[in-house]
Design a protein around this motif. Structure first.
Motif, PDB file in Angstrom:
ATOM      1  N   GLY A  44      69.522  16.772  41.708  1.00  0.00           N
ATOM      2  CA  GLY A  44      68.951  17.591  42.352  1.00  0.00           C
ATOM      3  C   GLY A  44      70.095  17.259  43.750  1.00  0.00           C
ATOM      4  N   GLN A  45      70.668  16.514  43.679  1.00  0.00           N
ATOM      5  CA  GLN A  45      71.722  16.514  44.538  1.00  0.00           C
ATOM      6  C   GLN A  45      72.930  17.222  44.015  1.00  0.00           C
ATOM      7  N   ARG A  46      73.241  17.100  42.915  1.00  0.00           N
ATOM      8  CA  ARG A  46      74.098  17.953  42.186  1.00  0.00           C
ATOM      9  C   ARG A  46      74.080  19.268  42.129  1.00  0.00           C
ATOM     10  N   TYR A  47      72.701  19.541  41.935  1.00  0.00           N
ATOM     11  CA  TYR A  47      72.363  21.331  41.690  1.00  0.00           C
ATOM     12  C   TYR A  47      71.549  21.413  42.743  1.00  0.00           C
ATOM     13  N   PRO A  48      71.800  21.633  44.451  1.00  0.00           N
ATOM     14  CA  PRO A  48      70.517  21.912  45.872  1.00  0.00           C
ATOM     15  C   PRO A  48      70.190  22.698  45.069  1.00  0.00           C
ATOM     16  N   LYS A  49      70.455  23.745  43.927  1.00  0.00           N
ATOM     17  CA  LYS A  49      69.725  25.087  44.526  1.00  0.00           C
ATOM     18  C   LYS A  49      69.606  25.160  42.355  1.00  0.00           C
ATOM     19  N   THR A  78      71.284  26.482  38.287  1.00  0.00           N
ATOM     20  CA  THR A  78      71.801  26.011  38.953  1.00  0.00           C
ATOM     21  C   THR A  78      72.592  26.508  39.791  1.00  0.00           C
ATOM     22  N   VAL A  79      72.550  25.871  41.414  1.00  0.00           N
ATOM     23  CA  VAL A  79      73.832  26.162  41.647  1.00  0.00           C
ATOM     24  C   VAL A  79      74.508  25.464  42.545  1.00  0.00           C
ATOM     25  N   GLY A  80      75.263  25.023  41.867  1.00  0.00           N
ATOM     26  CA  GLY A  80      75.878  23.636  42.147  1.00  0.00           C
ATOM     27  C   GLY A  80      76.868  23.603  43.998  1.00  0.00           C
ATOM     28  N   ASP A  81      77.771  22.251  44.094  1.00  0.00           N
ATOM     29  CA  ASP A  81      77.938  22.209  45.708  1.00  0.00           C
ATOM     30  C   ASP A  81      78.951  23.111  46.104  1.00  0.00           C
ATOM     31  N   LYS A  82      79.200  23.672  45.190  1.00  0.00           N
ATOM     32  CA  LYS A  82      80.873  24.182  44.921  1.00  0.00           C
ATOM     33  C   LYS A  82      81.078  26.143  44.106  1.00  0.00           C
ATOM     34  N   GLY A  83      80.080  26.112  44.671  1.00  0.00           N
ATOM     35  CA  GLY A  83      78.742  27.333  44.054  1.00  0.00           C
ATOM     36  C   GLY A  83      79.140  27.705  42.523  1.00  0.00           C
ATOM     37  N   ILE A  84      79.511  26.922  41.801  1.00  0.00           N
ATOM     38  CA  ILE A  84      79.137  26.515  40.772  1.00  0.00           C
ATOM     39  C   ILE A  84      78.024  27.079  39.813  1.00  0.00           C
ATOM     40  N   THR A  85      77.513  28.929  39.326  1.00  0.00           N
ATOM     41  CA  THR A  85      76.593  29.148  38.682  1.00  0.00           C
ATOM     42  C   THR A  85      76.235  28.961  37.676  1.00  0.00           C
ATOM     43  N   VAL A 115      74.680  27.659  26.828  1.00  0.00           N
ATOM     44  CA  VAL A 115      74.551  27.053  28.503  1.00  0.00           C
ATOM     45  C   VAL A 115      76.028  28.282  28.681  1.00  0.00           C
ATOM     46  N   SER A 116      76.146  28.621  30.033  1.00  0.00           N
ATOM     47  CA  SER A 116      76.672  29.959  30.872  1.00  0.00           C
ATOM     48  C   SER A 116      76.737  29.365  32.291  1.00  0.00           C
ATOM     49  N   THR A 117      78.236  29.148  32.170  1.00  0.00           N
ATOM     50  CA  THR A 117      79.384  28.963  33.571  1.00  0.00           C
ATOM     51  C   THR A 117      80.168  30.367  34.063  1.00  0.00           C
ATOM     52  N   ARG A 118      80.038  30.414  35.884  1.00  0.00           N
ATOM     53  CA  ARG A 118      80.807  30.602  36.219  1.00  0.00           C
ATOM     54  C   ARG A 118      80.637  30.741  37.400  1.00  0.00           C
ATOM     55  N   SER A 119      82.408  30.943  38.468  1.00  0.00           N
ATOM     56  CA  SER A 119      81.902  30.311  39.425  1.00  0.00           C
ATOM     57  C   SER A 119      82.292  32.026  40.694  1.00  0.00           C
TER      58      SER A 119
END
Length: 121
Positions: A44-49, A78-85, A115-119
């Motif tokens: 939850g801390q790594r992925y605040p949303k 998930t949306v990470g703390d560096k704007g990575i979805t 898994v699909s990831t984008r910035s």
């Protein structure tokens, strides 16, 4: 998004096992609600949303033995703390135990299918 870790952990037996698989290899294994609480808190801390969409579970009961098996598919965004979805497609294989009052998850195997990831930057 509500980060209700205690509510999630309450669905598990005190000695529950939680395993995460990628390509049929175990990448994470946790045992007991203390380990699970710590891991979900860190997640939850790594992925605040984050948002989880789950399909209808398929559950088979064995009332004679007080056990059940279930399978549910989910998509976790998930949306990470560096704007990575990231979008995770996951199949959960669950094994339940009846404790005399209710059913709880005794073990959960999470199979990460895609898994699909984008910035966002």
């Amino acid at each position: 998004d509500q980060h209700r870790v205690a509510d999630q952990v309450a669905l598990m037996t005190p000695t529950a096992t939680f395993r995460v698989y990628r390509d049929d290899h175990v990448v994470t294994e946790l045992t007991g609600t203390d380990d699970l609480t710590q891991a979900l808190t860190r997640w939850g801390q790594r992925y605040p949303k984050h948002f989880t969409l789950t399909a209808q579970p398929l559950i088979t009961l064995d009332t004679d033995n007080g056990t059940a098996d279930g399978q549910v598919n989910a998509q976790i965004k998930t949306v990470g703390d560096k704007g990575i979805t990231s979008v995770f497609s996951v199949r959960f294989d669950d094994h339940y135990a009846f404790n005399g009052e209710n059913w709880a998850i005794a073990s959960r195997d999470a199979h990460v299918i895609m898994v699909s990831t984008r910035s966002d930057s």
